[in-house]
Design an enzyme around this catalytic site. Structure first.
Site, PDB file in Angstrom:
ATOM      1  N   GLU A  99       0.835  -1.205   0.000  1.00 52.67           N
ATOM      2  CA  GLU A  99       0.000   0.000   0.000  1.00 52.67           C
ATOM      3  C   GLU A  99       0.864   1.247   0.000  1.00 52.67           C
ATOM      4  O   GLU A  99       2.013   1.218   0.453  1.00 52.67           O
ATOM      5  CB  GLU A  99      -0.875   0.019   1.270  1.00 52.67           C
ATOM      6  CG  GLU A  99      -2.279  -0.496   1.068  1.00 52.67           C
ATOM      7  CD  GLU A  99      -3.177   0.488   0.326  1.00 52.67           C
ATOM      8  OE1 GLU A  99      -2.672   1.385  -0.373  1.00 52.67           O
ATOM      9  OE2 GLU A  99      -4.407   0.356   0.463  1.00 52.67           O
ATOM     10  N   ASP A 100       0.312   2.339  -0.472  1.00 56.81           N
ATOM     11  CA  ASP A 100       1.033   3.613  -0.373  1.00 56.81           C
ATOM     12  C   ASP A 100       0.834   4.250   0.998  1.00 56.81           C
ATOM     13  O   ASP A 100       1.757   4.780   1.583  1.00 56.81           O
ATOM     14  CB  ASP A 100       0.621   4.581  -1.495  1.00 56.81           C
ATOM     15  CG  ASP A 100      -0.886   4.775  -1.571  1.00 56.81           C
ATOM     16  OD1 ASP A 100      -1.629   3.953  -1.012  1.00 56.81           O
ATOM     17  OD2 ASP A 100      -1.330   5.760  -2.186  1.00 56.81           O
ATOM     18  N   ASP A 103      -4.389   5.116   6.518  1.00 56.61           N
ATOM     19  CA  ASP A 103      -4.905   6.342   7.117  1.00 56.61           C
ATOM     20  C   ASP A 103      -5.879   5.941   8.246  1.00 56.61           C
ATOM     21  O   ASP A 103      -5.452   5.626   9.350  1.00 56.61           O
ATOM     22  CB  ASP A 103      -5.572   7.117   5.972  1.00 56.61           C
ATOM     23  CG  ASP A 103      -5.991   8.519   6.339  1.00 56.61           C
ATOM     24  OD1 ASP A 103      -5.722   8.959   7.448  1.00 56.61           O
ATOM     25  OD2 ASP A 103      -6.615   9.197   5.496  1.00 56.61           O
ATOM     26  N   PHE A 152      -2.073  16.663   4.499  1.00 53.49           N
ATOM     27  CA  PHE A 152      -2.596  16.171   3.222  1.00 53.49           C
ATOM     28  C   PHE A 152      -1.430  15.938   2.263  1.00 53.49           C
ATOM     29  O   PHE A 152      -0.868  16.881   1.721  1.00 53.49           O
ATOM     30  CB  PHE A 152      -3.602  17.140   2.616  1.00 53.49           C
ATOM     31  CG  PHE A 152      -4.375  16.487   1.511  1.00 53.49           C
ATOM     32  CD1 PHE A 152      -3.941  16.562   0.197  1.00 53.49           C
ATOM     33  CD2 PHE A 152      -5.512  15.744   1.804  1.00 53.49           C
ATOM     34  CE1 PHE A 152      -4.628  15.917  -0.816  1.00 53.49           C
ATOM     35  CE2 PHE A 152      -6.199  15.096   0.786  1.00 53.49           C
ATOM     36  CZ  PHE A 152      -5.754  15.182  -0.525  1.00 53.49           C
ATOM     37  N   ARG A 165       0.193  12.195  -8.755  1.00 52.68           N
ATOM     38  CA  ARG A 165       0.731  10.856  -8.472  1.00 52.68           C
ATOM     39  C   ARG A 165       2.153  10.694  -8.994  1.00 52.68           C
ATOM     40  O   ARG A 165       2.910   9.860  -8.508  1.00 52.68           O
ATOM     41  CB  ARG A 165      -0.149   9.777  -9.112  1.00 52.68           C
ATOM     42  CG  ARG A 165      -1.560   9.667  -8.562  1.00 52.68           C
ATOM     43  CD  ARG A 165      -2.213   8.400  -9.084  1.00 52.68           C
ATOM     44  NE  ARG A 165      -3.662   8.394  -8.960  1.00 52.68           N
ATOM     45  CZ  ARG A 165      -4.323   7.990  -7.878  1.00 52.68           C
ATOM     46  NH1 ARG A 165      -3.666   7.585  -6.821  1.00 52.68           N
ATOM     47  NH2 ARG A 165      -5.647   7.991  -7.862  1.00 52.68           N
TER      48      ARG A 165
END
Ligand code: PRP
Length: 182
Positions: A99-100, A103, A152, A165
């Protein structure tokens, strides 16, 4: 210019490269002599996946899943939908989810529950970024690239409205770009 929208660089390209290499070495040691399937969660995870897999020194295969937890908004709804499932069964395989970012944890909580029902030999998680402060569901993470503050973030796979991205670093988006102007 995309760069004009970046308030600060949180993690540089070189830091990502270095940490990815370390994680790949750890994973290569841990799975030495075993079957390994990397499951990448689209779309954000794909940039990290390709760099990570090129640093792995052991044989492995890859498969992809796509989920959706966010709309165009920056907040997680807690609702996870599968947009694309794996191509092949995972029964008896050592699965490592790539996963990046983790959260709230809702995506991984849901994914690990449905993948576990398919009886893999093992199921672990590797994430480049971990935003612990935002966690709503407890997720055991086996490999973490960086723990980051609740900002963010964009770049290196992470988007805002599908953009940014392609940035080579992880940056913080200027707040005026996603907060309503008063
Ligand atoms: C991001 C990220 C995780 C998820 C984590 O994906 O890649 O899959 O959010 O958030 P959570 O822990 O709050 O569930 P996103 O839904 O933004 O899709 P994308 O990767 O296609 O940008």
């Amino acid at each position: 210019m995309l760069l004009d929208d970046v308030a600060e660089i949180l993690i540089t390209e070189e830091q990502i490269r270095q940490r990815t290499r370390e994680l790949a070495q750890e994973i290569s040691r841990d799975y030495e002599g075993q079957d390994l399937l990397l499951v990448c969660v689209l779309k954000g995870g794909v940039v990290f996946l390709v760099d990570l897999m090129r640093e792995l020194t052991i044989p492995h295969s890859v498969d992809f899943m796509a989920t959706s937890s966010y709309g165009a908004s920056t907040e997680s709804s807690g609702v996870v939908r599968i947009l694309k499932d794996l191509d092949a069964p995972i029964e008896g395989r050592n699965v490592l989810i790539v996963e990046d970012i983790i959260d709230t944890g809702h995506t991984l909580d849901y994914l690990t529950r449905i993948l576990r029902e398919r009886n893999p030999a093992s199921l672990r998680i590797c994430t480049l970024l971990n935003k612990q402060e935002r966690r709503e569901v407890d997720i055991p993470i086996d490999y973490i690239g960086f723990n980051i503050p609740n900002k963010f973030v964009i770049g290196y796979g992470l988007d805002f409205d599908e953009l940014y991205r392609n940035l080579a670093f992880v940056g913080v988006l200027k707040p005026e770009l996603y907060e309503p102007q008063t």
